[in-house]
Design an enzyme around this catalytic site. Structure first.
Site, PDB file in Angstrom:
ATOM      1  N   HIS A   1      62.213 -28.357  79.477  1.00 38.20           N
ATOM      2  CA  HIS A   1      60.754 -28.304  79.489  1.00 38.20           C
ATOM      3  C   HIS A   1      60.243 -27.142  78.641  1.00 38.20           C
ATOM      4  CE1 HIS A   1      56.798 -29.520  80.583  1.00 38.20           C
ATOM      5  NE2 HIS A   1      57.309 -30.543  81.215  1.00 38.20           N
TER       6      HIS A   1
ATOM      7  N   HIS B   1      57.730 -39.042  73.237  1.00 39.70           N
ATOM      8  CA  HIS B   1      56.532 -38.896  72.407  1.00 39.70           C
ATOM      9  C   HIS B   1      56.551 -39.757  71.148  1.00 39.70           C
ATOM     10  CE1 HIS B   1      54.971 -36.423  75.408  1.00 39.70           C
ATOM     11  NE2 HIS B   1      55.979 -35.585  75.332  1.00 39.70           N
TER      12      HIS B   1
ATOM     13  N   ARG C   1      56.682 -42.986  83.417  1.00 39.85           N
ATOM     14  CA  ARG C   1      55.641 -42.499  84.324  1.00 39.85           C
ATOM     15  C   ARG C   1      54.959 -43.681  85.007  1.00 39.85           C
ATOM     16  NH1 ARG C   1      54.422 -36.831  83.146  1.00 39.85           N
ATOM     17  NH2 ARG C   1      52.853 -37.083  84.755  1.00 39.85           N
TER      18      ARG C   1
ATOM     19  N   GLU D   1      64.007 -39.968  83.567  1.00 37.03           N
ATOM     20  CA  GLU D   1      63.259 -39.157  84.533  1.00 37.03           C
ATOM     21  C   GLU D   1      62.215 -40.051  85.190  1.00 37.03           C
ATOM     22  OE1 GLU D   1      61.452 -36.436  81.888  1.00 37.03           O
ATOM     23  OE2 GLU D   1      63.325 -35.507  81.314  1.00 37.03           O
TER      24      GLU D   1
ATOM     25  N   THR E   1      51.636 -33.152  81.504  1.00 37.95           N
ATOM     26  CA  THR E   1      53.097 -33.229  81.503  1.00 37.95           C
ATOM     27  C   THR E   1      53.572 -32.729  82.865  1.00 37.95           C
ATOM     28  OG1 THR E   1      55.130 -32.586  80.325  1.00 37.95           O
ATOM     29  CG2 THR E   1      53.385 -30.926  80.450  1.00 37.95           C
ATOM     30  N   THR E   2      54.865 -32.866  83.129  1.00 41.08           N
ATOM     31  CA  THR E   2      55.390 -32.472  84.435  1.00 41.08           C
ATOM     32  C   THR E   2      55.064 -31.001  84.708  1.00 41.08           C
ATOM     33  OG1 THR E   2      57.210 -33.969  83.946  1.00 41.08           O
ATOM     34  CG2 THR E   2      57.468 -32.541  85.876  1.00 41.08           C
TER      35      THR E   2
ATOM     36  N   ARG F   1      47.886 -46.285  69.687  1.00 41.88           N
ATOM     37  CA  ARG F   1      47.223 -47.399  68.991  1.00 41.88           C
ATOM     38  C   ARG F   1      47.616 -48.762  69.574  1.00 41.88           C
ATOM     39  NH1 ARG F   1      45.325 -46.770  63.538  1.00 41.88           N
ATOM     40  NH2 ARG F   1      44.172 -44.833  63.577  1.00 41.88           N
TER      41      ARG F   1
ATOM     42  N   ASN G   1      64.711 -36.147  74.218  1.00 43.33           N
ATOM     43  CA  ASN G   1      63.694 -36.908  74.950  1.00 43.33           C
ATOM     44  C   ASN G   1      62.781 -37.598  73.929  1.00 43.33           C
ATOM     45  OD1 ASN G   1      61.135 -37.499  76.138  1.00 43.33           O
ATOM     46  ND2 ASN G   1      61.707 -36.298  77.920  1.00 43.33           N
TER      47      ASN G   1
ATOM     48  N   HIS H   1      61.133 -40.480  80.120  1.00 44.41           N
ATOM     49  CA  HIS H   1      60.424 -40.367  81.397  1.00 44.41           C
ATOM     50  C   HIS H   1      59.526 -41.586  81.531  1.00 44.41           C
ATOM     51  CE1 HIS H   1      57.712 -37.576  84.095  1.00 44.41           C
ATOM     52  NE2 HIS H   1      57.987 -38.731  84.669  1.00 44.41           N
TER      53      HIS H   1
ATOM     54  N   GLY I   1      62.170 -32.569  74.170  1.00 43.05           N
ATOM     55  CA  GLY I   1      61.443 -33.680  73.593  1.00 43.05           C
ATOM     56  C   GLY I   1      60.313 -33.297  72.672  1.00 43.05           C
ATOM     57  N   HIS I   2      59.252 -32.745  73.248  1.00 41.82           N
ATOM     58  CA  HIS I   2      58.012 -32.565  72.506  1.00 41.82           C
ATOM     59  C   HIS I   2      58.212 -31.776  71.212  1.00 41.82           C
ATOM     60  CE1 HIS I   2      53.892 -30.990  71.768  1.00 41.82           C
ATOM     61  NE2 HIS I   2      53.573 -32.217  72.100  1.00 41.82           N
TER      62      HIS I   2
ATOM     63  N   ARG J   1      52.263 -44.232  80.345  1.00 36.11           N
ATOM     64  CA  ARG J   1      51.512 -43.709  79.193  1.00 36.11           C
ATOM     65  C   ARG J   1      52.379 -43.623  77.937  1.00 36.11           C
ATOM     66  NH1 ARG J   1      50.419 -37.580  81.197  1.00 36.11           N
ATOM     67  NH2 ARG J   1      49.795 -38.694  83.065  1.00 36.11           N
ATOM     68  N   HIS J   2      53.700 -43.631  78.105  1.00 34.48           N
ATOM     69  CA  HIS J   2      54.555 -43.690  76.905  1.00 34.48           C
ATOM     70  C   HIS J   2      55.668 -44.712  77.087  1.00 34.48           C
ATOM     71  CE1 HIS J   2      56.367 -40.475  79.262  1.00 34.48           C
ATOM     72  NE2 HIS J   2      55.513 -39.550  78.840  1.00 34.48           N
TER      73      HIS J   2
ATOM     74  N   GLU K   1      68.424 -30.044  87.116  1.00 35.30           N
ATOM     75  CA  GLU K   1      67.835 -29.614  85.851  1.00 35.30           C
ATOM     76  C   GLU K   1      66.846 -28.518  86.179  1.00 35.30           C
ATOM     77  OE1 GLU K   1      66.508 -32.545  83.031  1.00 35.30           O
ATOM     78  OE2 GLU K   1      65.025 -31.154  82.208  1.00 35.30           O
TER      79      GLU K   1
HETATM   80  N1  PXP Z   1      62.986 -32.308  81.414  1.00 31.91           N
HETATM   81  C1  PXP Z   1      62.088 -32.864  82.274  1.00 31.91           C
HETATM   82  C2  PXP Z   1      62.498 -33.047  83.692  1.00 31.91           C
HETATM   83  C3  PXP Z   1      60.826 -33.290  81.823  1.00 31.91           C
HETATM   84  O1  PXP Z   1      59.965 -33.832  82.692  1.00 31.91           O
HETATM   85  C4  PXP Z   1      60.514 -33.143  80.468  1.00 31.91           C
HETATM   86  C5  PXP Z   1      59.201 -33.656  79.955  1.00 31.91           C
HETATM   87  O2  PXP Z   1      59.137 -35.035  80.121  1.00 31.91           O
HETATM   88  C6  PXP Z   1      61.467 -32.575  79.612  1.00 31.91           C
HETATM   89  C7  PXP Z   1      62.684 -32.152  80.108  1.00 31.91           C
HETATM   90  C8  PXP Z   1      61.215 -32.389  78.155  1.00 31.91           C
HETATM   91  O3  PXP Z   1      60.208 -31.438  77.995  1.00 31.91           O
HETATM   92  P1  PXP Z   1      59.608 -31.147  76.548  1.00 31.91           P
HETATM   93  O4  PXP Z   1      59.003 -32.439  76.064  1.00 31.91           O
HETATM   94  O5  PXP Z   1      58.618 -30.063  76.784  1.00 31.91           O
HETATM   95  O6  PXP Z   1      60.758 -30.721  75.679  1.00 31.91           O
END
Ligand code: PXP
Length: 242
Positions: free
Chosen positions: A193, A14, A49, A74, A104-105, A22, A11, A47, A216-217, A53-54, A158
């Site tokens: 997540h 970020h 949104r 997403e 976040t979600t 910026r 993902n 994702h 992702g994060h 925001r990203h 998921e």
């Molecule tokens: N899966 C879903 C459905 C999400 O909404 C997210 C966050 O956007 C992720 C996975 C990834 O989560 P993380 O960034 O915490 O790894």
């Protein structure tokens, strides 16, 4: 046991978060996606949104044109988002709940809620008609999985791992149970997540039914220190070797 059929969806949200902080033209999420693929990612996830925001439409269009694996977007099951997906045609859309004020979600779709179910059904019908595969982000609860398995056009879920990732190893049993129910309904099962290289090994070992991880994060955060290539390869090694 090596299970090469498992895949990692990286993902890249970020990377775009850093850009939007910026309003600069960099860092480029598409470049991150290509590097992630080069390191072995089997999918790129992002994702879009409602508040952008990203990731935005331009990112999704360029990702769709450039990446060589598959694109999983997403988004909320709104008319606006479904129209954007119909136009941009990612390989898959994962429908998620979205609250404007959340960081976040927070939790999966609650399919026991009639309004949510109606929105999901309407969105899934349009996405499938556009040739887009549909997955639903849900909590690892039997009832949610059962409802998902009965929906036309939905062949994937998921499972939300946020609670497990927050330090609840007892959730491994819930996740396993949700997978068993999902497999009985012919659903392909992804998870995501809050996953990191610390909490992922136990999950992969305990719940081998999960065939896809969307992370992702933690990958993007770790990439700041070790580089994206190594951050992706280290996670992939856990997924493939456990
Ligand atoms: N899966 C879903 C459905 C999400 O909404 C997210 C966050 O956007 C992720 C996975 C990834 O989560 P993380 O960034 O915490 O790894």
């Amino acid at each position: 046991m090596s299970t090469p059929s498992r895949r990692l969806g990286v993902n890249i949200d970020h990377v775009a978060t850093l850009r939007q902080a910026r309003m600069s033209p960099y860092p480029e999420p598409v470049l991150a996606a290509l590097l992630a693929e080069h390191a072995g990612a089997g999918q790129i996830t992002c994702h879009i949104r409602c508040d952008r925001r990203h990731v935005n439409e331009r990112d999704i269009r360029l990702l769709r044109e450039t990446i060589k694996t598959q694109l999983n977007v997403e988004c909320a099951a709104t008319d606006e988002m479904v129209s954007i997906m119909e136009a941009l045609r990612p390989h898959r859309v994962t429908l998620v709940p979205e609250r404007p004020e959340e960081v976040t979600t927070e939790g999966g779709l609650d399919l026991t809620r009639p309004a949510t179910l109606a929105e999901v059904k309407a969105a899934a019908a349009r996405l499938v008609a556009a040739g887009i595969r549909v997955s639903l982000f849900i909590d690892p609860a039997d009832e949610q999985v059962r409802i998902a398995g009965q929906l036309d056009g939905v062949d994937m879920i998921e499972l939300n791992t946020a609670h497990y990732a927050e330090g609840h190893p007892e959730d491994l049993a819930r996740l396993t149970r949700a997978c068993v129910v999902g497999q009985g309904l012919d659903l392909e099962i992804a998870a995501g997540h809050g996953l990191t290289h610390h909490n992922l090994p136990d999950l992969v070992k305990a719940v081998p039914e999960i065939v896809e991880y969307n992370i992702g994060h933690s990958i993007i955060s770790r990439a700041v220190f070790v580089g994206l290539d190594r951050a992706v390869r280290d996670i992939l090694a856990i997924i493939l070797q456990s």
